[in-house]
Design a protein around this motif. Structure first.
Motif, PDB file in Angstrom:
ATOM      1  N   LYS A   1       8.005   9.388   4.897  1.00 55.66           N
ATOM      2  CA  LYS A   1       7.179   9.217   3.699  1.00 55.66           C
ATOM      3  C   LYS A   1       5.726   8.956   4.074  1.00 55.66           C
ATOM      4  O   LYS A   1       4.800   9.476   3.447  1.00 55.66           O
ATOM      5  N   VAL A   2       5.530   8.157   5.121  1.00 55.73           N
ATOM      6  CA  VAL A   2       4.163   7.879   5.578  1.00 55.73           C
ATOM      7  C   VAL A   2       3.512   9.159   6.096  1.00 55.73           C
ATOM      8  O   VAL A   2       2.348   9.439   5.797  1.00 55.73           O
ATOM      9  N   ARG A   3       4.249   9.956   6.832  1.00 49.88           N
ATOM     10  CA  ARG A   3       3.696  11.228   7.328  1.00 49.88           C
ATOM     11  C   ARG A   3       3.316  12.149   6.165  1.00 49.88           C
ATOM     12  O   ARG A   3       2.319  12.870   6.227  1.00 49.88           O
TER      13      ARG A   3
ATOM     14  N   GLU B   1       9.051  -1.222  12.890  1.00 49.16           N
ATOM     15  CA  GLU B   1      10.093  -1.883  12.093  1.00 49.16           C
ATOM     16  C   GLU B   1      10.663  -0.967  11.004  1.00 49.16           C
ATOM     17  O   GLU B   1      11.608  -1.346  10.318  1.00 49.16           O
ATOM     18  N   GLN B   2      10.108   0.220  10.828  1.00 52.85           N
ATOM     19  CA  GLN B   2      10.503   1.109   9.731  1.00 52.85           C
ATOM     20  C   GLN B   2      11.579   2.107  10.168  1.00 52.85           C
ATOM     21  O   GLN B   2      11.642   2.498  11.322  1.00 52.85           O
TER      22      GLN B   2
ATOM     23  N   GLN C   1      -3.523  11.022   1.267  1.00 59.71           N
ATOM     24  CA  GLN C   1      -3.537   9.778   0.503  1.00 59.71           C
ATOM     25  C   GLN C   1      -3.740   8.589   1.433  1.00 59.71           C
ATOM     26  O   GLN C   1      -4.329   7.594   1.042  1.00 59.71           O
ATOM     27  N   LEU C   2      -3.224   8.700   2.633  1.00 60.26           N
ATOM     28  CA  LEU C   2      -3.389   7.668   3.647  1.00 60.26           C
ATOM     29  C   LEU C   2      -4.185   8.273   4.786  1.00 60.26           C
ATOM     30  O   LEU C   2      -3.916   9.402   5.203  1.00 60.26           O
ATOM     31  N   GLU C   3      -5.158   7.512   5.259  1.00 64.42           N
ATOM     32  CA  GLU C   3      -6.023   8.004   6.331  1.00 64.42           C
ATOM     33  C   GLU C   3      -6.260   6.872   7.317  1.00 64.42           C
ATOM     34  O   GLU C   3      -6.395   5.712   6.924  1.00 64.42           O
TER      35      GLU C   3
ATOM     36  N   VAL D   1       0.838  -1.203   0.000  1.00 61.35           N
ATOM     37  CA  VAL D   1       0.000   0.000   0.000  1.00 61.35           C
ATOM     38  C   VAL D   1       0.872   1.252   0.000  1.00 61.35           C
ATOM     39  O   VAL D   1       0.654   2.177  -0.797  1.00 61.35           O
ATOM     40  N   ILE D   2       1.854   1.305   0.885  1.00 57.01           N
ATOM     41  CA  ILE D   2       2.734   2.480   0.962  1.00 57.01           C
ATOM     42  C   ILE D   2       3.472   2.673  -0.355  1.00 57.01           C
ATOM     43  O   ILE D   2       3.544   3.794  -0.886  1.00 57.01           O
TER      44      ILE D   2
END
Length: 150
Positions: free
Chosen positions: A90-92, A82-83, A99-101, A56-57
């Protein structure tokens, strides 16, 4: 089909379908949390939650038009820990770009039909606190849920 403003078509016989990509990975339903996360016991369920999150990421980063809703903090927390900081950043960014919620914010998608309300409040509060402290840096957003109550 949509009208010129991007709204649903009003043509008779046309059905508007909304596809909402999201997780519903049951925490400990048929397998242990570890078995779901790592993908063991494939005779019960084939797949590993860690690979779902990785994919997904990767896909969200590759296409800014894609969005995804994540639900179960129990799995996401394990993956997050683990990241490295680059991936976390990048997730933030994906969160900032909407895009991510995260919705529900509970450790799991609780079963509204048979769980005691105190357990629901506890696990949702714990998940939300972790998200605010570790991922969002203390920022609060409004809440929502993807699965209807039974």
């Amino acid at each position: 089909q949509t009208d010129q403003q991007g709204g649903a078509s009003t043509h008779e016989g046309i059905v508007t379908v909304h596809v909402v990509p999201h997780t519903h990975d049951d925490v400990g339903w048929l397998k242990t949390v570890d078995q779901y996360y790592y993908g063991s016991q494939e005779d019960i369920y084939r797949g590993g939650v860690q690979y779902i999150i990785d994919t997904v990421i990767e896909e969200l980063l590759a296409d800014p038009n894609k969005t995804f809703i994540y639900v179960e903090i129990a799995f996401f927390k394990r993956w997050w820990e683990e990241q490295d900081e680059d991936t976390r950043g990048k997730v933030r960014t994906l969160l900032k770009n909407k895009q991510l919620e995260f919705i529900n914010a509970g450790y799991c998608m609780n079963d509204e039909a048979s769980v005691h309300y105190a357990a629901t409040i506890d696990q949702m509060g714990e998940g939300l606190r972790w998200l605010q402290q570790e991922v969002a840096g203390g920022r609060e957003e409004e809440g929502d849920a993807i699965a209807p109550s039974v």
